[in-house]
Design an enzyme around this catalytic site. Structure first.
Site, PDB file in Angstrom:
ATOM      1  N   ALA A  76       0.834  -1.202   0.000  1.00 29.78           N
ATOM      2  CA  ALA A  76       0.000   0.000   0.000  1.00 29.78           C
ATOM      3  C   ALA A  76       0.865   1.246   0.000  1.00 29.78           C
ATOM      4  O   ALA A  76       2.035   1.225   0.398  1.00 29.78           O
ATOM      5  CB  ALA A  76      -0.921   0.002   1.225  1.00 29.78           C
ATOM      6  N   ASP A  77       0.273   2.337  -0.442  1.00 33.58           N
ATOM      7  CA  ASP A  77       0.928   3.638  -0.384  1.00 33.58           C
ATOM      8  C   ASP A  77      -0.144   4.705  -0.222  1.00 33.58           C
ATOM      9  O   ASP A  77      -1.265   4.542  -0.715  1.00 33.58           O
ATOM     10  CB  ASP A  77       1.744   3.901  -1.651  1.00 33.58           C
ATOM     11  CG  ASP A  77       2.658   5.110  -1.488  1.00 33.58           C
ATOM     12  OD1 ASP A  77       3.678   4.980  -0.786  1.00 33.58           O
ATOM     13  OD2 ASP A  77       2.330   6.175  -2.040  1.00 33.58           O
ATOM     14  N   THR A  78       0.207   5.778   0.470  1.00 38.00           N
ATOM     15  CA  THR A  78      -0.730   6.869   0.695  1.00 38.00           C
ATOM     16  C   THR A  78      -0.070   8.193   0.331  1.00 38.00           C
ATOM     17  O   THR A  78       1.083   8.433   0.704  1.00 38.00           O
ATOM     18  CB  THR A  78      -1.191   6.918   2.168  1.00 38.00           C
ATOM     19  OG1 THR A  78      -1.836   5.677   2.495  1.00 38.00           O
ATOM     20  CG2 THR A  78      -2.170   8.057   2.401  1.00 38.00           C
ATOM     21  N   SER A 112      -5.138   6.510  -0.978  1.00 35.86           N
ATOM     22  CA  SER A 112      -4.376   5.301  -0.651  1.00 35.86           C
ATOM     23  C   SER A 112      -4.548   4.291  -1.770  1.00 35.86           C
ATOM     24  O   SER A 112      -5.672   3.994  -2.194  1.00 35.86           O
ATOM     25  CB  SER A 112      -4.852   4.683   0.666  1.00 35.86           C
ATOM     26  OG  SER A 112      -4.489   5.479   1.763  1.00 35.86           O
ATOM     27  N   GLY A 113      -3.433   3.777  -2.270  1.00 38.63           N
ATOM     28  CA  GLY A 113      -3.449   2.716  -3.256  1.00 38.63           C
ATOM     29  C   GLY A 113      -3.076   1.407  -2.597  1.00 38.63           C
ATOM     30  O   GLY A 113      -2.196   1.368  -1.726  1.00 38.63           O
TER      31      GLY A 113
END
Length: 206
Positions: A76-78, A112-113
Site C-alpha cells: 500500500a501507499d498513501t 491510498s493505493g
C-alpha cells in the site's frame, strides 16, 4: 484469486504501525515484512489520483521474484493531493512545516493505493477521502512538527491524535486517511472469493 485463505500465508509489506493496527482490527492472522529500498518515483504525466496505486504496485513488483506459492502479499501507499501537487512524506522538518501551512484552511484529498498479489494473480485499487483543515499558524505547525515528528506521514500529519484539533471536515473513509482502507480491502478480496473474516474466525478457534 484464492479458494480459501487457509492455503495462504498473508503478508503485509509495510513499515507503518498504523497499517498494522488497522489490518489487525479484522482479527485475521498475518505477518509483516519490510521490502526496503523501493523506488517510489512515478511519471510526471501520471494522474495525481493514480500515484498511490502506481507506487503500491511497484512495491508488489519488488517482492514478486521471491514470492512463494502459498503467499498473499498486501502492499500500500498513501499520498496527499493538494490541487495538482502530490505531497508524500516530508524529507525534513522544514518541508513538513511548509506542507502543513500549504494545507492550512483548505480541502485536500488523501489517496491510498492498495495492491493484493499472489503468484498467479494481482488486483489493485485506490480510495480517495477529502479532508478539510482549519487554519494552522506557523507557530502551531512548528510545534506539531517538533513534538510529533510526522516525517513518516504523507502530508506531514496523522489525522488521529493531536492533529485532530485542526480537522474541520472529512468526506469518505476515515481509515483511508490513517493509511489503509480496510473496508474496501476486505470487499476487494471478498469479490475474489475469499472471506477474510471467516478465515480469521476459523484460525482463531484452533
Amino acid at each position: 484469486m484464492l479458494d480459501n485463505l487457509k492455503k495462504y500465508h498473508l503478508l503485509l509489506a509495510s513499515n507503518s504501525p498504523r497499517r498494522r493496527e488497522l489490518l489487525s482490527q479484522l482479527r485475521i492472522p498475518f505477518n509483516v515484512i519490510n521490502l526496503g529500498g523501493i523506488d517510489e518515483s512515478y511519471p510526471d504525466s501520471l494522474p495525481r489520483e493514480e500515484v498511490a496505486q502506481y507506487i503500491a504496485t511497484k512495491k508488489a513488483d519488488a517482492y514478486t521474484a521471491r514470492m512463494r506459492d502459498n503467499e498473499l502479499i498486501i502492499t500500500a501507499d498513501t499520498v496527499v493531493i493538494l490541487g495538482d501537487r502530490v505531497l508524500g512524506k516530508p524529507k525534513t522538518c522544514e518541508e513538513a512545516v511548509e506542507m502543513l501551512l500549504a494545507l492550512s484552511d483548505k480541502t485536500h484529498k488523501v489517496c491510498s493505493g492498495v495492491c493484493i498479489t499472489t503468484r498467479n494473480r494481482r488486483t489493485s485499487f485506490s480510495t480517495v477521502t477529502e479532508v478539510t483543515f482549519g487554519e494552522i499558524t506557523p507557530e502551531e505547525a512548528r510545534y506539531y512538527v517538533d513534538n510529533f515528528m510526522p516525517l513518516d506521514k504523507a502530508g506531514a500529519y496523522g489525522i488521529q491524535g493531536r492533529f485532530a484539533a485542526y480537522v474541520s471536515g472529512i468526506e469518505g473513509d476515515y481509515n483511508n486517511v490513517v493509511g489503509l482502507p480496510v473496508g474496501r480491502l476486505y470487499q476487494e478480496v471478498l469479490a475474489e472469493g475469499v472471506d477474510l473474516l471467516s478465515a480469521g474466525r476459523k484460525e482463531n478457534t484452533q
